[in-house]
Motif scaffolding. Structure first.
Motif, PDB file in Angstrom:
ATOM      1  N   ARG A 190      27.751   3.995   6.749  1.00  0.00           N
ATOM      2  CA  ARG A 190      27.357   5.179   6.881  1.00  0.00           C
ATOM      3  C   ARG A 190      25.813   5.164   7.291  1.00  0.00           C
ATOM      4  O   ARG A 190      25.398   6.007   8.144  1.00  0.00           O
ATOM      5  N   PHE A 191      25.170   3.947   6.952  1.00  0.00           N
ATOM      6  CA  PHE A 191      23.769   3.956   7.514  1.00  0.00           C
ATOM      7  C   PHE A 191      23.555   3.627   9.011  1.00  0.00           C
ATOM      8  O   PHE A 191      23.117   4.184   9.810  1.00  0.00           O
ATOM      9  N   VAL A 192      24.757   3.021   9.384  1.00  0.00           N
ATOM     10  CA  VAL A 192      24.933   2.723  10.793  1.00  0.00           C
ATOM     11  C   VAL A 192      25.076   4.127  11.451  1.00  0.00           C
ATOM     12  O   VAL A 192      24.298   4.197  12.389  1.00  0.00           O
ATOM     13  N   LYS A 193      25.919   4.963  11.041  1.00  0.00           N
ATOM     14  CA  LYS A 193      26.255   6.105  11.629  1.00  0.00           C
ATOM     15  C   LYS A 193      24.842   6.824  11.684  1.00  0.00           C
ATOM     16  O   LYS A 193      24.683   7.798  12.891  1.00  0.00           O
ATOM     17  N   VAL A 194      24.290   7.034  10.787  1.00  0.00           N
ATOM     18  CA  VAL A 194      23.109   7.716  10.586  1.00  0.00           C
ATOM     19  C   VAL A 194      21.993   7.152  11.677  1.00  0.00           C
ATOM     20  O   VAL A 194      21.564   8.209  12.554  1.00  0.00           O
ATOM     21  N   PHE A 195      21.857   6.022  11.753  1.00  0.00           N
ATOM     22  CA  PHE A 195      20.718   5.447  12.630  1.00  0.00           C
ATOM     23  C   PHE A 195      21.457   5.484  14.201  1.00  0.00           C
ATOM     24  O   PHE A 195      20.388   5.917  15.089  1.00  0.00           O
ATOM     25  N   GLU A 196      22.739   5.584  14.475  1.00  0.00           N
ATOM     26  CA  GLU A 196      23.331   5.760  15.867  1.00  0.00           C
ATOM     27  C   GLU A 196      22.788   7.292  16.163  1.00  0.00           C
ATOM     28  O   GLU A 196      22.503   7.396  17.263  1.00  0.00           O
ATOM     29  N   ASN A 197      23.079   7.997  15.249  1.00  0.00           N
ATOM     30  CA  ASN A 197      23.228   9.452  15.759  1.00  0.00           C
ATOM     31  C   ASN A 197      21.577   9.664  16.037  1.00  0.00           C
ATOM     32  O   ASN A 197      21.471  10.587  16.845  1.00  0.00           O
ATOM     33  N   ALA A 252      22.065  -7.656  -6.222  1.00  0.00           N
ATOM     34  CA  ALA A 252      20.812  -7.392  -5.874  1.00  0.00           C
ATOM     35  C   ALA A 252      20.306  -7.740  -4.860  1.00  0.00           C
ATOM     36  O   ALA A 252      19.621  -7.250  -4.184  1.00  0.00           O
ATOM     37  N   SER A 253      20.588  -8.978  -4.251  1.00  0.00           N
ATOM     38  CA  SER A 253      20.178  -9.458  -3.375  1.00  0.00           C
ATOM     39  C   SER A 253      20.660  -8.917  -1.977  1.00  0.00           C
ATOM     40  O   SER A 253      20.059  -8.378  -0.856  1.00  0.00           O
ATOM     41  N   GLN A 254      22.016  -8.454  -2.061  1.00  0.00           N
ATOM     42  CA  GLN A 254      22.678  -7.504  -0.940  1.00  0.00           C
ATOM     43  C   GLN A 254      22.043  -6.245  -0.903  1.00  0.00           C
ATOM     44  O   GLN A 254      21.774  -5.525   0.174  1.00  0.00           O
ATOM     45  N   CYS A 255      21.589  -5.675  -1.995  1.00  0.00           N
ATOM     46  CA  CYS A 255      20.772  -4.299  -2.118  1.00  0.00           C
ATOM     47  C   CYS A 255      19.430  -4.488  -1.424  1.00  0.00           C
ATOM     48  O   CYS A 255      19.110  -3.603  -0.620  1.00  0.00           O
ATOM     49  N   LYS A 286      31.067  -1.549  -1.976  1.00  0.00           N
ATOM     50  CA  LYS A 286      30.384  -0.277  -1.907  1.00  0.00           C
ATOM     51  C   LYS A 286      28.984  -0.578  -1.095  1.00  0.00           C
ATOM     52  O   LYS A 286      28.611   0.415  -0.545  1.00  0.00           O
ATOM     53  N   MET A 287      28.592  -1.560  -0.978  1.00  0.00           N
ATOM     54  CA  MET A 287      27.429  -1.948  -0.149  1.00  0.00           C
ATOM     55  C   MET A 287      27.956  -1.835   1.418  1.00  0.00           C
ATOM     56  O   MET A 287      27.280  -1.339   2.276  1.00  0.00           O
ATOM     57  N   LYS A 288      29.020  -2.168   1.709  1.00  0.00           N
ATOM     58  CA  LYS A 288      29.846  -2.258   3.098  1.00  0.00           C
ATOM     59  C   LYS A 288      29.880  -0.610   3.261  1.00  0.00           C
ATOM     60  O   LYS A 288      29.697  -0.420   4.527  1.00  0.00           O
ATOM     61  N   LYS A 296      24.571  -3.516  11.225  1.00  0.00           N
ATOM     62  CA  LYS A 296      25.835  -4.040  11.535  1.00  0.00           C
ATOM     63  C   LYS A 296      25.956  -5.649  11.381  1.00  0.00           C
ATOM     64  O   LYS A 296      26.855  -6.012  10.557  1.00  0.00           O
ATOM     65  N   GLU A 297      24.863  -6.370  11.296  1.00  0.00           N
ATOM     66  CA  GLU A 297      24.930  -7.915  11.350  1.00  0.00           C
ATOM     67  C   GLU A 297      24.799  -8.270   9.871  1.00  0.00           C
ATOM     68  O   GLU A 297      25.127  -9.497   9.719  1.00  0.00           O
ATOM     69  N   LEU A 298      24.483  -7.418   8.988  1.00  0.00           N
ATOM     70  CA  LEU A 298      24.315  -7.713   7.333  1.00  0.00           C
ATOM     71  C   LEU A 298      25.600  -8.073   7.076  1.00  0.00           C
ATOM     72  O   LEU A 298      26.817  -7.117   6.956  1.00  0.00           O
ATOM     73  N   ASN A 299      25.963  -9.244   6.457  1.00  0.00           N
ATOM     74  CA  ASN A 299      27.261  -9.500   5.949  1.00  0.00           C
ATOM     75  C   ASN A 299      27.359  -9.257   4.516  1.00  0.00           C
ATOM     76  O   ASN A 299      27.052 -10.238   3.862  1.00  0.00           O
ATOM     77  N   LEU A 300      27.833  -8.167   4.105  1.00  0.00           N
ATOM     78  CA  LEU A 300      27.762  -7.676   2.915  1.00  0.00           C
ATOM     79  C   LEU A 300      29.155  -7.992   2.291  1.00  0.00           C
ATOM     80  O   LEU A 300      30.045  -7.450   3.112  1.00  0.00           O
ATOM     81  N   ALA A 301      29.096  -8.340   1.049  1.00  0.00           N
ATOM     82  CA  ALA A 301      30.306  -8.823   0.263  1.00  0.00           C
ATOM     83  C   ALA A 301      31.065  -7.571  -0.480  1.00  0.00           C
ATOM     84  O   ALA A 301      32.132  -7.471  -0.526  1.00  0.00           O
TER      85      ALA A 301
END
Length: 159
Positions: free
Chosen positions: A87-94, A29-32, A80-82, A72-77
């Motif tokens: 994928r969100f990184v790619k969207v925002f980069e594009n 939940a906190s990672q979400c 599925k969240m990773k 990119k700096e979110l350290n998610l464990a």
């Protein structure tokens, strides 16, 4: 020191250590929540700053680059969240790259002279703007919608 006094000292220290360890182990939940917060920042920037001005567009591109770095700096464990994060990184980069390209073309259009060569530059710039933004809207927009749905679905599942 009596046994009672030792317990008075040890108990709060032990409780503090347990709370610290429990607080450091992040649940789904906190990672979400952290991922959603950064994604919402990026989407909010797009909604607030979309426009036809070169300076605004260039700044939006830079702001989206900052959102990408934050993602990119979110350290998610959670695996599925990773994956969603990546994928969100790619969207925002594009999106950032497309907006920067459109902003450069808009700058070229504004600098075009009132001449046949200038009109040709203007037409070329318009085509570049349309191409960059249309492609970004189609691909990144659709992917973002899909990702938001996946993220919401995954985050609403019980752990």
């Amino acid at each position: 020191m009596s046994v009672w006094c030792k317990y008075l000292i040890i108990a709060p220290i032990s409780l503090s250590i347990v709370l610290l360890v429990a607080g450091c182990s992040e649940n789904k939940a906190s990672q979400c929540q952290r991922l959603i917060q950064v994604v919402n920042e990026g989407n909010s920037l797009i909604d607030q700053k979309k426009g036809q001005q070169v300076i605004t567009s260039m700044q939006l591109s830079k702001d989206l680059e900052a959102v990408t770095r934050s993602l990119k700096e979110l350290n998610l464990a959670d695996p599925k969240m990773k994956e969603l994060q990546s994928r969100f990184v790619k969207v925002f980069e594009n999106l950032s790259q497309a907006i920067a390209k459109a902003a450069r073309a808009l700058g070229a259009a504004k600098a075009a002279e009132a001449s046949p060569a200038g009109r040709e530059k203007l037409q070329k710039a318009r085509t570049e703007i349309d191409t960059a933004l249309t492609a970004a809207a189609k691909t990144a927009g659709k992917e973002s919608d899909v990702l938001v749905n996946e993220l919401n679905k995954y985050c609403s599942q019980p752990e």
